[in-house]
Design an enzyme around this catalytic site. Sequence first.
Site, PDB file in Angstrom:
ATOM      1  N   CYS A  65      23.793  40.396 147.443  1.00 25.78           N
ATOM      2  CA  CYS A  65      24.874  39.452 147.167  1.00 25.78           C
ATOM      3  C   CYS A  65      26.035  39.810 148.087  1.00 25.78           C
ATOM      4  O   CYS A  65      25.831  40.474 149.102  1.00 25.78           O
ATOM      5  CB  CYS A  65      25.259  39.441 145.683  1.00 25.78           C
ATOM      6  SG  CYS A  65      25.941  40.976 145.027  1.00 25.78           S
ATOM      7  N   THR A  67      28.760  41.737 147.578  1.00 25.30           N
ATOM      8  CA  THR A  67      29.103  43.162 147.515  1.00 25.30           C
ATOM      9  C   THR A  67      27.932  44.056 147.112  1.00 25.30           C
ATOM     10  O   THR A  67      28.008  45.278 147.275  1.00 25.30           O
ATOM     11  CB  THR A  67      30.201  43.391 146.461  1.00 25.30           C
ATOM     12  OG1 THR A  67      29.701  42.932 145.193  1.00 25.30           O
ATOM     13  CG2 THR A  67      31.471  42.632 146.826  1.00 25.30           C
ATOM     14  N   ILE A  69      27.422  44.496 144.088  1.00 27.22           N
ATOM     15  CA  ILE A  69      27.853  44.983 142.762  1.00 27.22           C
ATOM     16  C   ILE A  69      27.327  44.085 141.646  1.00 27.22           C
ATOM     17  O   ILE A  69      26.755  44.563 140.656  1.00 27.22           O
ATOM     18  CB  ILE A  69      29.392  45.072 142.696  1.00 27.22           C
ATOM     19  CG1 ILE A  69      29.903  46.126 143.689  1.00 27.22           C
ATOM     20  CG2 ILE A  69      29.846  45.421 141.280  1.00 27.22           C
ATOM     21  CD1 ILE A  69      31.422  46.128 143.865  1.00 27.22           C
ATOM     22  N   GLY A  70      27.522  42.789 141.794  1.00 27.71           N
ATOM     23  CA  GLY A  70      27.065  41.874 140.745  1.00 27.71           C
ATOM     24  C   GLY A  70      25.566  41.962 140.537  1.00 27.71           C
ATOM     25  O   GLY A  70      25.085  41.962 139.388  1.00 27.71           O
ATOM     26  N   HIS A 133      14.653  65.888 137.839  1.00 25.89           N
ATOM     27  CA  HIS A 133      15.127  64.499 137.901  1.00 25.89           C
ATOM     28  C   HIS A 133      14.326  63.600 136.961  1.00 25.89           C
ATOM     29  O   HIS A 133      14.859  62.625 136.436  1.00 25.89           O
ATOM     30  CB  HIS A 133      15.060  63.978 139.337  1.00 25.89           C
ATOM     31  CG  HIS A 133      15.855  64.836 140.281  1.00 25.89           C
ATOM     32  ND1 HIS A 133      17.216  64.954 140.194  1.00 25.89           N
ATOM     33  CD2 HIS A 133      15.468  65.649 141.292  1.00 25.89           C
ATOM     34  CE1 HIS A 133      17.649  65.797 141.119  1.00 25.89           C
ATOM     35  NE2 HIS A 133      16.604  66.240 141.799  1.00 25.89           N
TER      36      HIS A 133
HETATM   37  C1  RB5 Z   1      29.828  35.351 145.394  1.00 21.90           C
HETATM   38  O1  RB5 Z   1      30.993  34.798 145.879  1.00 21.90           O
HETATM   39  C2  RB5 Z   1      30.041  36.818 145.059  1.00 21.90           C
HETATM   40  O2  RB5 Z   1      30.828  36.948 143.924  1.00 21.90           O
HETATM   41  C3  RB5 Z   1      28.715  37.496 144.866  1.00 21.90           C
HETATM   42  O3  RB5 Z   1      27.945  37.364 146.016  1.00 21.90           O
HETATM   43  C4  RB5 Z   1      28.744  38.997 144.619  1.00 21.90           C
HETATM   44  O4  RB5 Z   1      29.513  39.656 145.575  1.00 21.90           O
HETATM   45  C5  RB5 Z   1      29.051  39.430 143.251  1.00 21.90           C
HETATM   46  O5  RB5 Z   1      29.025  40.625 142.934  1.00 21.90           O
END
Ligand code: RB5
Length: 155
Positions: A65, A67, A69-70, A133
């Site tokens: 995505c 970042t 992160i999502g 681990h």
């Molecule tokens: C999309 O705009 C963005 O929020 C998504 O790709 C990501 O970075 C979320 O974590």
Amino acid sequence: MRIAIGSDHAGFHLKETVKARLAEQGIETIDVGTTGEASVDYPDYAAAVAGKVTSGTVDRGILVCGTGIGMAIAANKVHGIRAALATDLESARLSRTHNDANVLTLGARITPPGLALDIVQLFVDTAFAGGRHQRRIDKISALESGSAPSKQNAE
Ligand code: RB5
């Protein structure tokens, strides 16, 4: 090895780059989308890749995505998924040796394509170290099942 790969719109181009590299290496991929730059919701693709990993259809997953992160947050909601966001080579290597990560997440707005490909290579090539681990992975599994792991065996 077989890998499920998915992205949202922000990760689409990097997903295609990663997919092409894996194909060059003879690694089979299952692409769950997205298929272009139209805006989509990343949890849908995280769920699709996570499902293929937990069902055993594939060995590992890769999610991209903006970042990373999502995708990591969403994939880690799925029982049995250990998704690791890697933005550097050492994190990619340790995500496998220490954490037995079964999903790699990448941030296309954070990590340049060349570095992302090197991160993917380490994720694919590096084996889990096991040993102490494994005990920690077992404790993560216990957390998933709602039981508090016992605090012992510090090394
Ligand atoms: C999309 O705009 C963005 O929020 C998504 O790709 C990501 O970075 C979320 O974590």
